[in-house]
Design an enzyme around this catalytic site. Structure first.
Site, mmCIF file in Angstrom:
data_model
loop_
_atom_site.group_PDB
_atom_site.id
_atom_site.type_symbol
_atom_site.label_atom_id
_atom_site.label_comp_id
_atom_site.label_asym_id
_atom_site.label_seq_id
_atom_site.Cartn_x
_atom_site.Cartn_y
_atom_site.Cartn_z
ATOM 1 N N THR A 183 0.842 -1.293 -0.573
ATOM 2 C CA THR A 183 0.551 0.400 0.200
ATOM 3 C C THR A 183 0.621 1.569 -0.181
ATOM 4 O O THR A 183 0.512 2.223 -0.396
ATOM 5 C CB THR A 183 -1.705 0.443 0.840
ATOM 6 O OG1 THR A 183 -0.296 -0.351 2.187
ATOM 7 C CG2 THR A 183 -1.899 -0.989 1.027
ATOM 8 N N ASP A 230 -1.834 -7.563 6.306
ATOM 9 C CA ASP A 230 -0.764 -8.045 5.331
ATOM 10 C C ASP A 230 0.197 -9.820 4.901
ATOM 11 O O ASP A 230 -0.097 -9.480 3.961
ATOM 12 C CB ASP A 230 0.254 -7.131 5.836
ATOM 13 C CG ASP A 230 0.177 -5.328 5.297
ATOM 14 O OD1 ASP A 230 -1.173 -5.253 5.526
ATOM 15 O OD2 ASP A 230 1.311 -4.216 5.336
#
Ligand code: ADP
Length: 535
Positions: free
Chosen positions: A102, A400
């Site tokens: 991200t 993640d």
């Protein structure tokens, strides 16, 4: 606004009814938008990579978040500018689809914008830039497929999955125990994965945290963990071979509605009422016992009387269990959620090999472990840590890692990290630029330069000379024909990311490319910005 006076000489203000608008057009609009986008990218740039910095964000009500995760930083920054919001959206889309990368995607978009600005200044039309970027992104996308590698994994051979998750975790605050956490994440994903269909339902993985203990104490529980305890301290703390009734009906007699009236004017009437109430409770408990339940998990509460009765009749119970947890318990134990006592049947009970209550530290905190479930596909990751901020950041990091493991199960192709894939694509795009005779050539070259932004940021954040390091690595890639040379952020002594075991998923990297190009193209195509002016 104008000042006027009425017939008595009192002043008043006339405000123009129509709101004034400000308007930016043409090149001016593009430049303003580009600089807003660049500003966001600049903030995230320092967070990229294993040596990236963390950000501390304070919400208006005083909550503090310390994080390194791009999506979270942007989410909490509360930006006002519409273009800046697009960048936030960009990071969020990467988070939705892939879950990792991200920060990288925003850095890449920022670099593309920066290059676009230079081209605009040279008089190239924004549409030509957008088209050039599109072509270049396609070239880079295909090149990534060429340099990607496949690896085999299995339930017993999951080391490559762990290595890839470790790369993700290495840039987070929790990198001290990245091996531990990566293993937990991979085992959790493998436990819930459907390897034949190559699908992973991350909803089956619950992540819980409790302040206290050490990060190393974080554990994977093959079952469900509920932040609740037995409703009565004298109930048994451990139940083997539990048959669980999962109820969404309250353990209490029906409440009289306001339109009913009960007159109690004699002792008999009172006792009658009490007896009736007691019978209600008794019937409920009996109904549970009749079907063979040895534990009741209830969405609602029950009062002391019911609690006492449950204890007395030797039926352990847990109250105030949330809806999401209830569902997970039902999935894990193979039980059904029962909305009415009358509907209880033995088949609807959930089964678990062991249900135990565990106390933590010296506090009164207790949690309920439901393990060895009939359908053991639901698992829980239980995070321990020194404070709330640490737990929250660990949750984000684990998220993640889980996403990366899931992506690898869906598609087991990887590229190497440390900027090596970007550098290799940059070389390929640069070489391809010559084949295009039109003005797009400039945009394609600019795209190649923008790809260098990620390795440059990695080098800069690690305290290396960005330009020198990048050019050294680039020439090494060309000379040795080795697309795996990247930035040696941790000073390991080798540039080869294969040796360093720094992997990233192919789909994650490709998604970064596509999303960043898309957003930049969109920003470039805006040539008129009309917005309400500020007074
Ligand atoms: P994101 O939010 O985009 O994942 P990170 O801060 O996690 O951003 O940084 C990821 C970048 O760091 C990737 O480009 C990855 O290749 C790189 N990276 C991670 N670990 C290492 C390492 N040990 N050496 C070099 N680069 C690394």
């Amino acid at each position: 606004m104008a000042l006027a006076f009425d017939e008595f000489g009192r002043p008043f203000i006339i405000i123009k009814e129509q709101e004034q608008k400000t308007r930016l057009r043409g090149l001016e609009a593009q430049k303003a938008n580009i600089s807003a986008g660049k500003a966001i990218a600049r903030i995230l740039k320092t967070s990229l990579g294993p040596k990236g910095m963390d950000k501390m964000l304070q919400s208006p009500d005083g909550d503090v978040t310390i994080t390194n995760d791009g999506a979270t930083i942007l989410e909490q920054m509360d930006v006002d500018n519409q273009i800046a919001k697009l960048m936030v959206e960009l990071s969020r889309s990467q988070d939705y689809e892939i879950g990792d990368g991200t920060t990288g995607v925003v850095v890449m978009a920022g670099a593309l914008l920066e290059q676009a600005e230079l081209l605009l200044e040279r008089g190239i039309h924004p549409i030509r830039i957008a088209e050039g970027y599109e072509m270049a992104s396609r070239i880079a996308f295909e090149h990534m497929e060429k340099i990607a590698q496949k690896f085999d994994y299995g339930v017993s051979n999951f080391e490559p999955l762990v290595q890839t998750c470790m790369t993700t975790l290495s840039s987070k605050i929790v990198n001290r125990c990245k091996r531990n956490l990566a293993e937990i994440a991979v085992k959790a994903v493998l436990a819930v994965a459907d390897l034949e269909r190559k699908d992973v339902n991350l909803d089956l993985i619950k992540v819980e945290g409790k302040v206290g203990g050490k990060l190393e104490d974080t554990e994977l529980i093959y079952g469900i963990l509920v932040d609740k305890d037995m409703s009565h301290p004298q109930m048994p703390k451990q139940i083997e071979d539990a048959k669980i009734a999962i109820l969404t009906c309250p353990f209490e007699p029906p409440k009289p509605k306001t339109k009913h009236k009960v007159d109690i004017d004699t002792v008999e009437k009172f006792q009658n009422l009490r007896q009736q109430e007691h019978k209600y409770f008794d019937d409920m408990v009996q109904q549970c016992k009749d079907v063979g339940a040895t534990l009741v998990i209830c969405q609602w509460g029950f009062d002391d009387e019911a609690n006492h009765l449950l204890m007395h009749r030797n039926l352990p119970a847990v109250r105030w269990v949330g809806g999401v947890e209830l569902e997970l318990i039902a999935i894990a134990t193979g039980g059904r959620i029962v909305p009415r006592f009358q509907e209880l049947t033995p088949e609807k009970l959930g089964k678990a090999g062991l249900v135990r209550e565990k106390a933590f530290g010296t506090t009164k905190d207790r949690m309920l472990y439901i393990e060895h479930c009939a359908n053991s596909r639901a698992v829980t990751i239980f995070i321990r840590g020194g404070n709330k901020m640490m737990i929250e950041e660990t949750k984000r990091s684990i998220h993640d890692a889980l996403c990366v493991a899931r992506n690898l199960i869906r598609n087991n192709r990887i590229v190497y990290g440390g900027g090596s894939a970007e550098i290799s694509c940059s070389i390929a795009v640069e070489a391809a630029a010559d084949r295009y005779p039109g003005v797009e050539q400039y945009a394609i070259r600019a795209f190649a330069d923008a790809l260098d932004a990620v390795p440059m940021a990695l080098a800069e954040n690690s305290g290396l000379q960005p330009i020198e390091t990048l050019s050294a690595v680039k020439s090494q890639q060309i000379k040795e024909n080795n697309p795996y040379c990247g930035i040696d952020c941790n000073d390991v002594g080798t540039n080869d990311m294969r040796e360093q075991n720094v992997f990233e998923t192919l789909i994650g990297k490709q998604q970064q490319l596509l999303l960043a190009t898309q957003v930049v193209k969109m920003i470039l195509k805006i040539d008129d910005v009309i917005s309400p002016s500020e007074y």
